[in-house]
Enzyme design. Structure first.
Site, PDB file in Angstrom:
ATOM      1  N   LYS A 274       0.833  -1.199   0.000  1.00 34.14           N
ATOM      2  CA  LYS A 274       0.000   0.000   0.000  1.00 34.14           C
ATOM      3  C   LYS A 274       0.873   1.257   0.000  1.00 34.14           C
ATOM      4  CE  LYS A 274      -3.873  -1.879   2.714  1.00 34.14           C
ATOM      5  NZ  LYS A 274      -4.963  -1.668   1.744  1.00 34.14           N
ATOM      6  N   ARG A 348     -10.415 -11.532   1.813  1.00 35.23           N
ATOM      7  CA  ARG A 348     -11.285 -12.564   1.238  1.00 35.23           C
ATOM      8  C   ARG A 348     -10.626 -13.939   1.281  1.00 35.23           C
ATOM      9  NH1 ARG A 348     -11.563  -9.084  -4.132  1.00 35.23           N
ATOM     10  NH2 ARG A 348     -11.412  -7.517  -2.486  1.00 35.23           N
TER      11      ARG A 348
HETATM   12  N1  BES Z   1      -8.115  -3.825   4.461  1.00 36.04           N
HETATM   13  C1  BES Z   1      -8.277  -3.373   3.130  1.00 36.04           C
HETATM   14  C2  BES Z   1      -9.570  -2.584   2.925  1.00 36.04           C
HETATM   15  C3  BES Z   1      -9.671  -1.271   3.665  1.00 36.04           C
HETATM   16  C4  BES Z   1      -9.312  -0.084   3.068  1.00 36.04           C
HETATM   17  C5  BES Z   1     -10.159  -1.235   4.960  1.00 36.04           C
HETATM   18  C6  BES Z   1      -9.418   1.110   3.741  1.00 36.04           C
HETATM   19  C7  BES Z   1     -10.271  -0.041   5.642  1.00 36.04           C
HETATM   20  C8  BES Z   1      -9.902   1.129   5.027  1.00 36.04           C
HETATM   21  C9  BES Z   1      -8.311  -4.571   2.182  1.00 36.04           C
HETATM   22  O1  BES Z   1      -7.529  -5.645   2.568  1.00 36.04           O
HETATM   23  C10 BES Z   1      -7.795  -4.106   0.879  1.00 36.04           C
HETATM   24  O2  BES Z   1      -6.645  -3.767   0.796  1.00 36.04           O
HETATM   25  N2  BES Z   1      -8.647  -4.109  -0.142  1.00 36.04           N
HETATM   26  C11 BES Z   1      -8.265  -3.701  -1.446  1.00 36.04           C
HETATM   27  C12 BES Z   1      -8.800  -4.726  -2.411  1.00 36.04           C
HETATM   28  C13 BES Z   1      -8.290  -4.576  -3.816  1.00 36.04           C
HETATM   29  C14 BES Z   1      -6.808  -4.868  -3.871  1.00 36.04           C
HETATM   30  C15 BES Z   1      -9.054  -5.514  -4.718  1.00 36.04           C
HETATM   31  C16 BES Z   1      -8.868  -2.332  -1.718  1.00 36.04           C
HETATM   32  O3  BES Z   1      -9.986  -2.075  -1.271  1.00 36.04           O
HETATM   33  O4  BES Z   1      -8.193  -1.523  -2.322  1.00 36.04           O
HETATM   34 MN    MN Z   2      -5.534  -5.482   1.925  1.00 34.92          MN
END
Ligand code: BES
Ligand code: MN
Ligand code: ZN
Length: 494
Positions: A274, A348
């Site tokens: 990230k 997931r």
């Molecule tokens: N934990 C994150 C989602 C999230 C984002 C929670 C902001 C709380 C605040 C999750 O694991 C994630 O990174 N999701 C990605 C999925 C994508 C790579 C398909 C996302 O939402 O960008």
């Molecule tokens: Mn994630």
């Protein structure tokens, strides 16, 4: 916080602060202000005339040494427009009083019970407890230590509504459960590792008489949880699968509810790392798991007649030397193969195997709660949880429980058309479905592992955390979802 019911006439109630609320339409003579002694109400007229007492929502007016009363202070809280008022609003009104008074060094307050409905008592107790929480655990001079010691529920000489005692207990249990969840969500990931989260779960279970079992890396691999393990292998911190069981004697065998909570104690994104801006927020990526621990703590005390098993796959998502990589294909516990297109879509994966295991343990209905996608925040913002599922009956049960709990939840669709988006050329499916409809494809990916078992998914990525302080609630972890699931489980008990 000690909570006590007292019945003396309001003028004779000796307390640090007596609290009454009033409406915009008649601030000096409405709500519970109407029940104050006439002498005081006369004194409020000029305040109203001068526009100092308006009844606007959450306005606080503090009077010292109110004439003819044993209380040291009188606090008037605005309740807004009467037409918008419901019993549920009492939560935020009492919460506003709690936060107003504690910030001024007052440690005790007396709330005037306003209605003959016992349900109101539950909302008052819950609201006071939730308001008394601050997310400043590691500040050396803490607000949290300057909280309210005692809440008096003042009947003012009127008869206590029947059921008030048990409503009070329910409100207390709900408030404490939410604060437990908030405390866990607030913990930084260096403090709350998967191991510590499991210990906190074990401690809670022991304290409230629940069965708890914790599986480690070897057991996770032995069970062939290839999806969970793929995420876990990039971190030095050992993974844990936390299983908490509530099975009251004599409860019907069906349904057997499986509560699956995402327990990523830190989500760096893994190899698909990230951006560093806001990455610190990813200490909260175990909020789904924390929700389930809060729910289990509550039902252990409320004792609904329904069997419940909570499963929390807990791990960090890290880019260690052994981390899973984009392009990898993994085999989940169900046998389904998954092509990893983005290691940041880890929630997931851990949920997929936990769902499969829940079914193997005999769960006949599955509810998962997860901080799953940024996309749900784009769709619904920070105030509303996304609800997903194929099974109309169970989705509706959750939505009904949410509205009774006063938590905002909104159903988003699942639909076969979206399946195309997470197809893989090499494996059964891919772990991402692209940007469009990201909350939906994320949910549906999890749903593939529920199969024919009724399943509901709650995406709490937006609602897990409050970015602003409210008069009745600190900034930070919210505990959103706990009340709804407790409501659902107690509804099932009837
Ligand atoms: N934990 C994150 C989602 C999230 C984002 C929670 C902001 C709380 C605040 C999750 O694991 C994630 O990174 N999701 C990605 C999925 C994508 C790579 C398909 C996302 O939402 O960008
Ligand atoms: Mn994630
Ligand atoms: Zn995540």
């Amino acid at each position: 916080m000690e909570i006590e019911i007292r019945s003396e006439p309001l003028a004779q109630l000796s307390t640090s602060a007596l609290v009454a609320y009033c409406f915009e339409e008649a601030p000096a003579s409405s709500g519970t202000v109407e029940r104050l002694p006439a002498e005081i109400r006369t004194q409020l007229q000029p305040l109203q005339a001068a526009g100092e007492l308006t009844g606007k929502a959450f306005e606080c007016t503090l009077l010292r040494s109110p004439a003819g009363m044993a209380a040291s202070r009188l606090l008037l809280v605005g309740a807004g427009k009467r037409a918008k008022f419901s019993e549920m609003c009492l939560r935020n009104l009492v919460g506003t009083a709690v936060r107003h008074l504690r910030s001024r060094g007052v440690r005790e307050l007396a709330w005037i019970l306003s209605s003959s409905e016992p349900g109101a008592v539950a909302f008052v107790a819950e609201g006071a407890l939730v308001a008394d929480y601050d997310a400043d655990r590691y500040r050396t001079e803490r607000n949290g230590e300057k909280g309210i010691d005692k809440l008096v529920l003042a009947t003012g000489g009127e008869a206590l509504p029947t059921g008030a005692e048990s409503a009070l207990a329910r409100g207390r249990i709900l408030g404490e459960a939410q604060n437990f969840t908030r405390e866990l969500v607030n913990e930084p990931s260096n403090q709350l590792t998967p191991t510590r989260l499991a210990e906190r779960g074990t401690e809670m279970a022991a304290r409230f008489g629940l069965a708890c079992e914790v599986l480690g890396p070897q057991a996770i691999q032995d069970l062939k949880m290839g999806a969970f393990w793929a995420v876990a292998q990039g971190s030095k911190e050992p993974a844990r699968l936390i299983i908490v069981r509530y099975s009251p004697e004599g409860a019907p065998h069906q349904p057997r509810v499986g509560l699956i909570g995402k327990g990523i104690t830190f989500d760096s994104g893994g190899i698909s790392i990230k951006p560093s801006e806001n990455m610190h927020e990813m200490k909260t990526d175990m909020a789904g798991g924390a929700t389930m621990l809060g729910v289990m703590q509550a039902i252990a005390q409320l004792k609904p007649r329904v069997r419940v098993t909570a499963l929390i796959p807990a791990t960090e998502n890290m880019p260690g030397g052994n981390a899973y990589k984009p392009g990898d294909v993994i085999t989940s516990m169900s046998g389904k193969t998954v092509e990893i297109l983005n290691t940041d879509a880890e929630g997931r994966l851990v949920l997929a195997d936990a769902l499969t295991y829940a079914k193997r343990l005999g769960c006949t209905v599955l509810i998962d709660v997860a901080t799953l996608t940024g996309a749900v925040m784009i769709a619904l913002g920070n105030f509303t949880t996304g609800v997903f599922g194929w099974n109309k009956e169970w989705v509706n049960r959750v939505l009904t429980a949410a509205s009774a709990a006063g938590e905002k939840m909104w159903q988003l669709p699942v639909d076969d058309d979206y399946r195309e988006l997470y197809k893989s050329t090499i494996a059964d499916m891919a772990n991402t479905g692209g940007r469009y409809g990201g909350a939906i494809t994320g949910a549906m990916f999890i749903g593939e592992f529920a199969g024919d078992t009724p399943w509901v998914h709650l995406d709490i990525a937006g609602t897990r955390w409050a970015n602003d302080e409210k008069p009745y609630r600190a900034k930070g972890p919210t505990g959103h979802g706990v009340h709804t699931l407790v409501q659902l489980l107690t509804d099932l008990s009837i």
